[in-house]
Enzyme design. Structure first.
Site, PDB file in Angstrom:
ATOM      1  N   GLY A 289       3.117   2.083  10.932  1.00  0.00           N
ATOM      2  CA  GLY A 289       4.158   3.110  10.822  1.00  0.00           C
ATOM      3  C   GLY A 289       4.917   3.380  12.104  1.00  0.00           C
ATOM      4  O   GLY A 289       5.622   4.379  12.206  1.00  0.00           O
TER       5      GLY A 289
ATOM      6  N   LYS B 123       0.134   4.265  -0.139  1.00  0.00           N
ATOM      7  CA  LYS B 123      -0.463   5.447   0.515  1.00  0.00           C
ATOM      8  C   LYS B 123      -0.243   6.691  -0.367  1.00  0.00           C
ATOM      9  O   LYS B 123      -0.260   6.581  -1.588  1.00  0.00           O
ATOM     10  CB  LYS B 123       0.102   5.603   1.932  1.00  0.00           C
ATOM     11  CG  LYS B 123      -0.052   4.301   2.746  1.00  0.00           C
ATOM     12  CD  LYS B 123       0.220   4.447   4.201  1.00  0.00           C
ATOM     13  CE  LYS B 123      -0.006   3.107   4.896  1.00  0.00           C
ATOM     14  NZ  LYS B 123       0.145   3.174   6.329  1.00  0.00           N
TER      15      LYS B 123
ATOM     16  N   SER C 297       3.789  -2.301  10.290  1.00  0.00           N
ATOM     17  CA  SER C 297       5.237  -2.408  10.521  1.00  0.00           C
ATOM     18  C   SER C 297       5.833  -3.735  10.073  1.00  0.00           C
ATOM     19  O   SER C 297       6.761  -4.243  10.709  1.00  0.00           O
ATOM     20  CB  SER C 297       5.569  -2.127  11.996  1.00  0.00           C
ATOM     21  OG  SER C 297       5.239  -0.782  12.321  1.00  0.00           O
TER      22      SER C 297
ATOM     23  N   ASN D  22       0.870  -1.172   0.000  1.00  0.00           N
ATOM     24  CA  ASN D  22       0.000   0.000   0.000  1.00  0.00           C
ATOM     25  C   ASN D  22       0.913   1.230   0.000  1.00  0.00           C
ATOM     26  O   ASN D  22       1.528   1.538   1.014  1.00  0.00           O
ATOM     27  CB  ASN D  22      -0.889  -0.034   1.256  1.00  0.00           C
ATOM     28  CG  ASN D  22      -1.694   1.239   1.435  1.00  0.00           C
ATOM     29  OD1 ASN D  22      -1.738   2.094   0.558  1.00  0.00           O
ATOM     30  ND2 ASN D  22      -2.332   1.376   2.601  1.00  0.00           N
TER      31      ASN D  22
ATOM     32  N   GLU E 177      -5.112  -4.740  10.706  1.00  0.00           N
ATOM     33  CA  GLU E 177      -4.040  -3.761  10.903  1.00  0.00           C
ATOM     34  C   GLU E 177      -4.281  -3.006  12.208  1.00  0.00           C
ATOM     35  O   GLU E 177      -5.042  -2.019  12.218  1.00  0.00           O
ATOM     36  CB  GLU E 177      -4.017  -2.760   9.745  1.00  0.00           C
ATOM     37  CG  GLU E 177      -3.807  -3.384   8.392  1.00  0.00           C
ATOM     38  CD  GLU E 177      -3.239  -2.379   7.393  1.00  0.00           C
ATOM     39  OE1 GLU E 177      -2.152  -2.639   6.884  1.00  0.00           O
ATOM     40  OE2 GLU E 177      -3.877  -1.333   7.163  1.00  0.00           O
TER      41      GLU E 177
ATOM     42  N   HIS F 190      -9.390   1.501   5.186  1.00  0.00           N
ATOM     43  CA  HIS F 190      -8.094   1.632   5.867  1.00  0.00           C
ATOM     44  C   HIS F 190      -8.253   2.561   7.074  1.00  0.00           C
ATOM     45  O   HIS F 190      -9.002   3.535   7.011  1.00  0.00           O
ATOM     46  CB  HIS F 190      -7.043   2.178   4.899  1.00  0.00           C
ATOM     47  CG  HIS F 190      -5.663   2.052   5.437  1.00  0.00           C
ATOM     48  ND1 HIS F 190      -5.161   2.928   6.378  1.00  0.00           N
ATOM     49  CD2 HIS F 190      -4.691   1.133   5.212  1.00  0.00           C
ATOM     50  CE1 HIS F 190      -3.922   2.550   6.695  1.00  0.00           C
ATOM     51  NE2 HIS F 190      -3.614   1.460   6.001  1.00  0.00           N
TER      52      HIS F 190
ATOM     53  N   GLU G  23      -6.479   4.843   8.164  1.00  0.00           N
ATOM     54  CA  GLU G  23      -6.180   6.257   7.893  1.00  0.00           C
ATOM     55  C   GLU G  23      -7.383   6.953   7.270  1.00  0.00           C
ATOM     56  O   GLU G  23      -7.619   8.137   7.505  1.00  0.00           O
ATOM     57  CB  GLU G  23      -4.924   6.357   7.003  1.00  0.00           C
ATOM     58  CG  GLU G  23      -3.675   6.023   7.820  1.00  0.00           C
ATOM     59  CD  GLU G  23      -2.530   5.419   7.043  1.00  0.00           C
ATOM     60  OE1 GLU G  23      -2.533   5.459   5.794  1.00  0.00           O
ATOM     61  OE2 GLU G  23      -1.612   4.884   7.701  1.00  0.00           O
TER      62      GLU G  23
HETATM   63  P1  13P Z   1       3.312   0.277   7.644  1.00  0.00           P
HETATM   64  O1  13P Z   1       3.771  -1.024   7.000  1.00  0.00           O
HETATM   65  O2  13P Z   1       4.064   1.471   7.142  1.00  0.00           O
HETATM   66  O3  13P Z   1       3.268   0.163   9.128  1.00  0.00           O
HETATM   67  O4  13P Z   1       1.793   0.517   7.157  1.00  0.00           O
HETATM   68  C1  13P Z   1       0.885  -0.523   7.269  1.00  0.00           C
HETATM   69  C2  13P Z   1      -0.349  -0.144   6.541  1.00  0.00           C
HETATM   70  O5  13P Z   1      -1.075   0.745   6.955  1.00  0.00           O
HETATM   71  C3  13P Z   1      -0.637  -0.838   5.273  1.00  0.00           C
HETATM   72  O6  13P Z   1      -1.926  -0.578   4.840  1.00  0.00           O
END
Ligand code: 13P
Length: 252
Positions: free
Chosen positions: A170, A12, A209, A10, A164, A93, A95
């Protein structure tokens, strides 16, 4: 799991056309790692170009609007991302749930729109740190699944779930493999309730992560069918490290 591990990047809100070189490198290497199903979800602006660069891996979107079209300035419909070359879309997601106030009900409508447009979906769920600390992780995830999953046994084969935990995204922190396995087994039960027998085939990815260094351990947890990778999917080198860990896991 009997199916191939599914490793999804992803991207982002990262990537201009300069990133296409990474997609090309990932695609070339994926040719030698056929035991793993690989996908990238670039930003909308790169879907078409990434699809043209990468011939083997799947390309998806990170979101879509629930409506077919209309006066929705700045939004993108499921049919549009499909037309650009997406075979799947991520929905729900954390976010988007946090930054855009997306409700479970909206996520479900997006999932149905994507499936109606001929794509599959990755439905994301996960608890916050406060919810985990107060012992509510499983109930929060249950509520998210029951509210967000598209309805009907017949759509189960279009659905992947990504667990997640918000506090692991992150941050460099991850749950233990045992905690991941516990949550994935719980998610499996919810899926079987929602979809009957078809629920036992739905893939459940772990995200948060995931890095080349921890991928083998996290992917070996019970009921983990792959990974949804953020930061470590932005370079071919680190993403391929994760894909290779998944390929090793499959050989054992
Ligand atoms: P990270 O791998 O950067 O922690 O992000 C995970 C994520 O949100 C994937 O959708």
């Amino acid at each position: 799991m009997t199916t191939r591990p599914y490793i999804v990047g992803n991207w982002k809100m990262h990537g201009t056309r300069a990133m296409l070189a990474e997609a090309r490198a990932i695609d070339r290497a994926a040719e030698r790692l056929l035991k793993v199903e690989v996908a990238i979800a670039p930003p909308f602006t790169l879907i078409h170009a990434t699809r043209k660069e990468a011939t083997l891996i799947a390309i998806g979107a990170q979101d879509c609007h629930p409506a077919d079209g209309g006066a929705h300035t700045g939004d993108i419909s499921a049919a549009m991302v499909k037309d650009a070359g997406a075979g799947f879309t991520i929905v729900g997601h954390s976010e988007r749930r946090a930054n855009h106030g997306e409700s479970n009900e909206l996520v479900k409508r997006k999932a149905h729109a994507a499936i109606d447009a001929g794509m599959s979906v990755i439905v994301c769920v996960g608890e916050t740190e406060a919810e985990r600390d107060s012992g509510k992780a499983a109930s929060v995830v249950t509520r998210q699944l029951n509210g967000s999953l598209p309805d009907g046994d017949e759509v189960a084969d279009k659905v992947t779930v990504a667990y997640e935990p918000v506090w692991a995204i992150g941050t460099g922190r991850t749950p233990t493999p045992d905690d991941i396995a516990d949550m994935h087994r719980h998610i499996r039960k919810v899926l079987e309730k929602a979809y009957g027998d078809a629920g036992s085939e739905v893939r459940i990815l772990y995200g948060g992560s995931v890095k080349p260094e921890n991928a083998a351990e996290l992917l070996s947890a019970d009921e983990v069918g792959g990974a949804l990778v953020g930061g470590a999917s932005l370079s071919a080198e680190s993403f391929l490290g994760i894909i290779m860990a998944a390929a090793e896991d499959e050989r054992e």
